[in-house]
Design an enzyme around this catalytic site. Structure first.
Site: not given
Lengths: 627, 175
Positions: A25, A92, A191, A213
């Protein structure tokens, strides 16, 4: 059987040797690696903590010192206040983004960004210009080393998770980072899908699952249906630039306002502000009010105040939920379970509002920080072949429509969002001028009508069209999206057969030369010798191919091949077996290529045989049903 | 590629407008279980490439058979009537009037006080007329009245577009 005599006794691979596979992850705030060991998925700890203590979560922070030393994780994070410009946080958010995109990320960025030759933004650090891809590769490398230590050997592959909402460019950038870190990517997995896997298998549940999420920098909502071990993504939505960091930012702005501070805060002060804001936010999940002391200001913030600051942001996520439900053709009542993922779902207000929107309490029993890595590890274990006959299957979708520029600067969609992947679609176009011999093809991603509102993925040209009157040429443009969500486009003029194809690399992503150059650069101050790495990679590939083909031959070889063909493959395989033990990586690569060519026809026949079997399976069902 | 079967054969279903949708999705899942690229992740590279192609065909077949409009168009294409509905314009004046009527209702929506109620009403009408057309198509197709069936498909296309517009409006109202 003859095949068993190919390898010398004692040299043959274990028939059911477990392969080393991990789920990674790669998060905005923290990253994690997990693996399935003795049947149970678990996250793997590392010793990168401040005092060498064991920690599972690796802060996604990279620090570059002037001497060229690179540190990752807690140690890097510790430097972020004193040395903000050389400490890269939330990298990211910059993956696969152009300079223009970065400007919209807000004025609070404490970095200096410079454009690279390819137009991609780089961070200016005292160790030189660093691309987001290179910084991500550093994080991946630490996780891989961690896993290789824990699993006692080189990895066979990894599943790396990405937000479902990541577009083509962002996915490609993630894959580039893995290449740079020397990781074989088994699959890029969304994800939320990973989280559903972690929960679904845990609970053996059936029905519709909504995965909410909310991470540090991204928000994803996915609606899935779980039925007999098949996870089918029905729809997905979200916002790739909205997350818990924005809560911190809203809070920091509030503090600036309360304290009457000037706009011109130093980067170090800005960092301090954000860190304090985050601490205050986290504290308010435990207590009803919190005292804040920062940059010479002190005050009190209570939960109600925090809620009013972040409610508009949470409402934005709930609107996306509604849209995703509609895309799936469902109402909130049709959802059996709501799963919470991402550190920002620890914020109490988020849980409250989600419960309200779905009319049920969301599931939080798996740690929201590790649930994605756990799900990815389960999928990696299946993909690498450790669980033959396993029933679990993931059917994912593309998050954003793919299309082409047509006349007038409009986007014509070829593949619509929420289409299950893999997918192949073709569309025919024609020339609009007499004698036109070339056609420019502009590939786009997005939902809007105007191309200026969509993301430009690639441009290429189909040349050599024979001159014809306007409208006579028939140009077929084919899109193929693989199971990772990555796109290939080809164009062909049907009357003449002229062809052009392109593997879509985002306009501002890395081209192959960039990757090679960066690989070289990273090796110059690398911990590992390039030759050793190349050899190891080729050996892993060769081992894999050897085992796969051996098993395939054993299974179907006699039925599908004639004597000569069988013998030919047998010899090729024997050669590969000998050479894979050697130290010559070029020689191994050459043999891999050769075996691959020799076995092409066999592969095609095997697939056909499976199809016949599957089709026959239906008619068998029919018969049984009629009886 | 040797995947020459028609979409119905892929799922072992009779070539018919009426499709057992739950059987279709069962069969779809079992086909994907067999051919999804994930099943080939540890197989030789050629098989992996083939799996991507097959899985794509299976996905396409499932999408087309699962949609009332695409299924109708596909059935006609099996009868060599390709591209039906794409450019064909219906000449039925009554039908066109009805279209205009519904569209005007939607256009006036932004000024209405009870926008949601009107939208619900229009959505209901569009939905039921769309289903009616599907029944008409089913009859025409089973009687091999292909010209009539093609005309019906053109009408269905109008309604499918209208349904999409209704959904978009609903979304705009929500936001």
């Amino acid at each position: 059987m003859v095949l068993l005599q190919i390898s010398e006794p004692g040299l043959s691979p274990e028939p059911h040797q477990r392969r080393r596979a991990v789920g990674i992850d790669l998060g905005t705030t923290n990253s994690l690696v997990a693996s399935v060991r003795s049947g149970t998925p678990e996250t793997l700890p590392g010793n990168e903590g401040l005092d060498g203590e064991q920690q599972h979560l690796l802060p996604s922070v990279v620090h570059y010192s002037a001497t060229g030393e690179v540190t990752v994780g807690q140690t890097a994070y510790a430097q972020s206040s004193e040395d903000p410009l050389n400490t890269l946080i939330s990298v990211k958010r910059f993956m696969g983004r152009g300079i223009e995109d970065i400007k919209t990320l807000g004025s609070q960025l404490p970095y200096e960004m410079v454009a690279s030759d390819s137009g991609m933004p780089n961070f200016k650090t005292s160790a030189g210009d660093i691309s987001p891809v290179a910084a991500s590769a550093e994080i991946l490398q630490v996780l891989v080393e961690r896993a290789e230590l824990a699993l006692d050997g080189a990895l066979d592959g990894a599943v790396i998770t990405v937000p479902a909402y990541f577009d083509e460019a962002q996915r490609q950038a993630t894959k580039d980072a893995a290449t740079l870190a020397g990781v074989k990517v088994l699959r890029l997995l969304n994800e939320p899908t990973a989280a559903a896997v972690a929960y679904g298998l845990d609970q053996g549940g059936e029905g519709v699952i909504a995965v909410y999420d909310l991470g540090g920098g991204t928000f994803d909502i996915s609606i899935l249906r779980l039925s007999h071990g098949v996870f089918e993504v029905l729809s997905t939505g979200g916002d790739s630039a909205l997350g818990g960091d924005d809560f911190d930012r809203a809070l920091a702005e509030w503090i600036v306002e309360q304290a009457g501070l000037e706009q011109n805060l130093s980067p170090s002060q800005q960092r301090q502000l954000l860190m304090e804001a985050r601490k205050a936010k986290e504290a308010l999940s435990e207590q009803s009010q919190v005292e804040i002391n920062v940059v010479g200001w002190s005050g009190v913030l209570n939960r109600t105040q925090l809620n009013s600051l972040i409610d508009p942001l949470i409402d934005k996520t709930l609107r996306a939920c509604k849209r995703a439900l509609r895309d799936a053709g469902l109402k909130a009542e049709g959802v059996a379970n709501v799963v919470m993922v991402g550190g920002s779902t620890r914020t109490l207000r988020v849980r409250e509002k989600v419960a309200e929107a779905f009319g049920q309490q969301p599931l939080v029993n798996i740690d929201p920080d590790s649930v994605v890595a756990i799900g990815a590890a389960l999928q990696a274990d299946v993909l690498v072949g450790n669980k033959p006959g396993d029933e679990m299957l993931l059917l994912d979708v593309i998050p954003l429509s793919l299309g082409l520029e047509t006349m007038g600067g409009l986007m014509e969609k070829v593949i619509h969002r929420n289409t299950t992947i893999p997918v192949a679609k073709a569309q025919d176009f024609t020339t609009f001028k007499d004698g036109q011999t070339a056609m420019s093809i502009h590939v786009l991603q997005g939902e809007r009508e105007l191309i200026s509102d969509c993301r430009s993925l690639a441009r290429f040209e189909l040349r050599g069209i024979p001159p014809m009157v306007a409208g006579a040429a028939k140009i077929r443009i084919s899109f193929q999206v693989d199971a990772d969500g990555l796109l290939n486009v080809s164009a062909k003029e049907l009357t003449s057969g002229v062809e052009a194809r392109i593997e879509v690399k985002p306009s501002y992503g890395l081209n192959d030369e960039d990757v090679t150059r960066m690989l070289k650069e990273s090796y110059t101050h690398a911990r590992e010798d390039m030759q050793v790495r190349a050899l190891r990679e080729q050996q892993v590939d060769a081992d894999r191919m050897y085992e796969d083909l051996l098993a395939a031959l054993k299974e179907d070889g006699r039925q599908l091949l004639n004597g000569d063909e069988y013998h030919c493959l047998e010899v090729a395989l024997k050669d590969l077996d000998e050479i894979r033990q050697s130290q010559n990586h070029r020689e191994i690569a050459r043999h891999i290529e050769m075996v691959s060519k020799t076995s092409e026809e066999f592969a095609a026949r095997r697939m056909n045989a499976s199809i016949q079997k599957a089709l026959a399976g239906h008619s068998l069902d029919e018969v049984e049903k009629d009886v | 590629m040797d995947f020459t079967s028609n979409y119905f054969e892929i799922f072992g279903l009779p070539v018919n407008y009426q499709v057992d949708l739950s059987l279709l999705s069962d069969r779809y899942r079992s086909m994907q279980r067999e051919f999804h690229p994930d099943r080939y992740a540890s197989k030789p590279a050629q098989e992996q490439r083939l799996a991507v192609q097959y899985a794509a065909v299976i996905n396409q077949a499932y999408t087309e058979l699962g949609s009332p409009l695409l299924r109708a168009q596909y059935l006609l294409s099996l009868q060599n009537m390709d591209g039906v509905g794409d450019e064909q314009i219906t000449r039925d004046p009554q039908f066109l009037m009805r279209q205009i009527e519904l569209r005007e209702k939607l256009a006036d929506l932004s000024e209405a006080n009870d926008a949601f109620a009107i939208l619900d009403e229009v959505a209901g009408q569009v939905e039921s007329e769309y289903i009616g057309l599907q029944q008409v198509f089913d009859q025409q197709y089973s009687r091999s009245e292909l010209q009539g069936a093609a005309e019906t498909v053109a009408k269905m296309q109008f309604f499918s577009k209208l349904l999409r517009e209704v959904e978009e409006l609903e979304q705009e109202l929500d936001d």
